[in-house]
Scaffold this active site. Sequence first.
Site, PDB file in Angstrom:
ATOM      1  CD1 TRP A  21       5.304  -0.544  -5.590  1.00 64.90           C
ATOM      2  CD2 TRP A  21       3.747  -1.799  -6.587  1.00 64.90           C
ATOM      3  NE1 TRP A  21       4.201  -0.585  -4.760  1.00 64.90           N
ATOM      4  CE2 TRP A  21       3.229  -1.353  -5.347  1.00 64.90           C
ATOM      5  CE3 TRP A  21       2.939  -2.606  -7.407  1.00 64.90           C
ATOM      6  CZ2 TRP A  21       1.952  -1.686  -4.903  1.00 64.90           C
ATOM      7  CZ3 TRP A  21       1.672  -2.941  -6.954  1.00 64.90           C
ATOM      8  CH2 TRP A  21       1.190  -2.471  -5.711  1.00 64.90           C
ATOM      9  CG  ASN A  23       2.631   1.944  -2.672  1.00 64.75           C
ATOM     10  OD1 ASN A  23       3.713   1.517  -2.993  1.00 64.75           O
ATOM     11  ND2 ASN A  23       2.368   2.292  -1.431  1.00 64.75           N
ATOM     12  CG  ASP A  24       0.666   5.279  -0.499  1.00 62.74           C
ATOM     13  OD1 ASP A  24       0.117   4.308  -1.027  1.00 62.74           O
ATOM     14  OD2 ASP A  24       0.944   5.330   0.707  1.00 62.74           O
ATOM     15  CD  GLN A  40       5.847   5.046  -0.338  1.00 64.53           C
ATOM     16  OE1 GLN A  40       5.932   4.010   0.277  1.00 64.53           O
ATOM     17  NE2 GLN A  40       6.729   6.021  -0.196  1.00 64.53           N
ATOM     18  CB  SER A  82       3.323   7.650   2.331  1.00 65.51           C
ATOM     19  OG  SER A  82       3.071   6.838   1.218  1.00 65.51           O
TER      20      SER A  82
HETATM   21  C1  FRU Z   1      -0.459   3.080   2.128  1.00 65.28           C
HETATM   22  C2  FRU Z   1       0.870   2.688   2.765  1.00 65.28           C
HETATM   23  C3  FRU Z   1       1.379   3.769   3.686  1.00 65.28           C
HETATM   24  C4  FRU Z   1       2.860   3.515   3.692  1.00 65.28           C
HETATM   25  C5  FRU Z   1       3.105   3.083   2.272  1.00 65.28           C
HETATM   26  C6  FRU Z   1       4.204   2.081   2.087  1.00 65.28           C
HETATM   27  O1  FRU Z   1      -0.678   2.455   0.910  1.00 65.28           O
HETATM   28  O2  FRU Z   1       0.744   1.444   3.443  1.00 65.28           O
HETATM   29  O3  FRU Z   1       0.804   3.757   4.976  1.00 65.28           O
HETATM   30  O4  FRU Z   1       3.592   4.628   4.045  1.00 65.28           O
HETATM   31  O5  FRU Z   1       1.896   2.560   1.787  1.00 65.28           O
HETATM   32  O6  FRU Z   1       4.454   1.845   0.740  1.00 65.28           O
END
Ligand code: FRU
Length: 468
Positions: A21, A23-24, A40, A82
């Site tokens: 997975w 994300n950011d 992330q 992040s």
């Molecule tokens: C944004 C977020 C950030 C956090 C991260 C955790 O998508 O919620 O605020 O640091 O993802 O994965």
Amino acid sequence: MTTKANRDYRPATHYAPPYGWTNDPNGLVYEDGTWHLFAQHYPDATHWGPMHWRHAVSEDLLHWKDLGIALYPDEKLGYIFSGSGVIDEGNTSGLGKERDPMVVMYTHADMKKQQQSIAYSEDRIHFTPYAGNPVIPDERQDFRDPKVFRNPVLGCWSVVLAADDHFEFYASKDLIHWTKTGEFGAAENILGGVCECPDLFPLKAPDGSEVWVLLSSNGLPNPFGGFRMQYYLGQFDGNTFRVTIPSDRPRILDFGYDDYAAVTYYNADRRLLVGWAESIVYGQDGPTNEFCGLMTYARELSLVNTDCGLKLAMKPVAPAHTLREAPAIEPFPLNPRQSLPRAQIALNGDLFRVRVEAEGPFTLTLSNEDGETLNISVSNEQKLVVDRSNAGAKDFNALFASGLFSVMTADRNNRGPVAVDVYFDRMIVETFADEGTLVNTSILFPNKPYTKATLLGKGKLFLGEMEG
Ligand code: FRU
């Protein structure tokens, strides 16, 4: 309700992790021809989990070399949320022995509190968490996503952090000892919801003046609204940010549901923005196999004047290509369905750009052999509409299938003729109109590649084919 794919949706020229997975985007740093991107990451499944930072590098921002995991969750301090990175020129931190270190700052998140920590690297591959972490201790639950930058007013480092419904600024001489300098506020957080992933940087306005841009990702409490990014235009006095060019409506960065947590590169000669191209609301059920999550193209930012005032504009860094014009098809007045001017061109593959230059309203349709269609149009009411309701697989997630996230509409920023650029790469479509001030990023999962682009309306259609 996850249905995995029988097609490979891995994008050819966008970052996606080899597995697991993402994300950011985090720690975006440019140095000596290398673009660093951390993400992330949860390596053990294709859904969100204990967060790590995965690391990749690129020479062109299109093709990425995976460097594995740079930061692991800490037993005492928690997950690695992040954050950002800098080259510590002059070794202000004293953490470099042989050369100036790369220093990354991130949030350590446990179940109760979020605090800021740093790690450093001389080889730019192996990162050592600082022994004195956290460097900004705190007790709050929503206090995260540090974005570090050089403070040109005070001549030191600054960091902007998201703290629940507002942002906080801290300054430091050495990236280790931080003092709070200001806040920017809850009162101006027009979109509402928890603030996340801020960024703050100056850009030149067309009149030559310097305008500071504050980016904010807003996790809305209401999942039906999706997660959105907004931006503010103002000034940074070295301590805090304030709005000097107000707007009575939120300035939305991207009206698609799949662009979140976008931040910019440190140390680049241009201001380049990269976002997480997926929505937390339905993204983790997406029909990709070994991975989940991808990044947008890097986009060069500028400020431009529009009929609706000063706006942030984006221009994607895309693979090289040449545009060729599609042949027009003569209208056939006896058949009402064919009485509008049309142009059509065959698409060979999953990676292309389509451009429409229209005098007024139009509809662009990308379609495949299964009858799936992605429609992008400018309506009589001067709205840009991206409609993915029949674009491909939908039933992987009930909310996605329900149609709530299918049709996206935004008012144009300019009157008159319109040029729209559509960049497509397997599972992502990025649409730019009105000189890049009106942007939509959407994921989609056509069951077969699109083979045709059709323009309905007065205008020209162009195709640019790209190499993966
Ligand atoms: C944004 C977020 C950030 C956090 C991260 C955790 O998508 O919620 O605020 O640091 O993802 O994965």
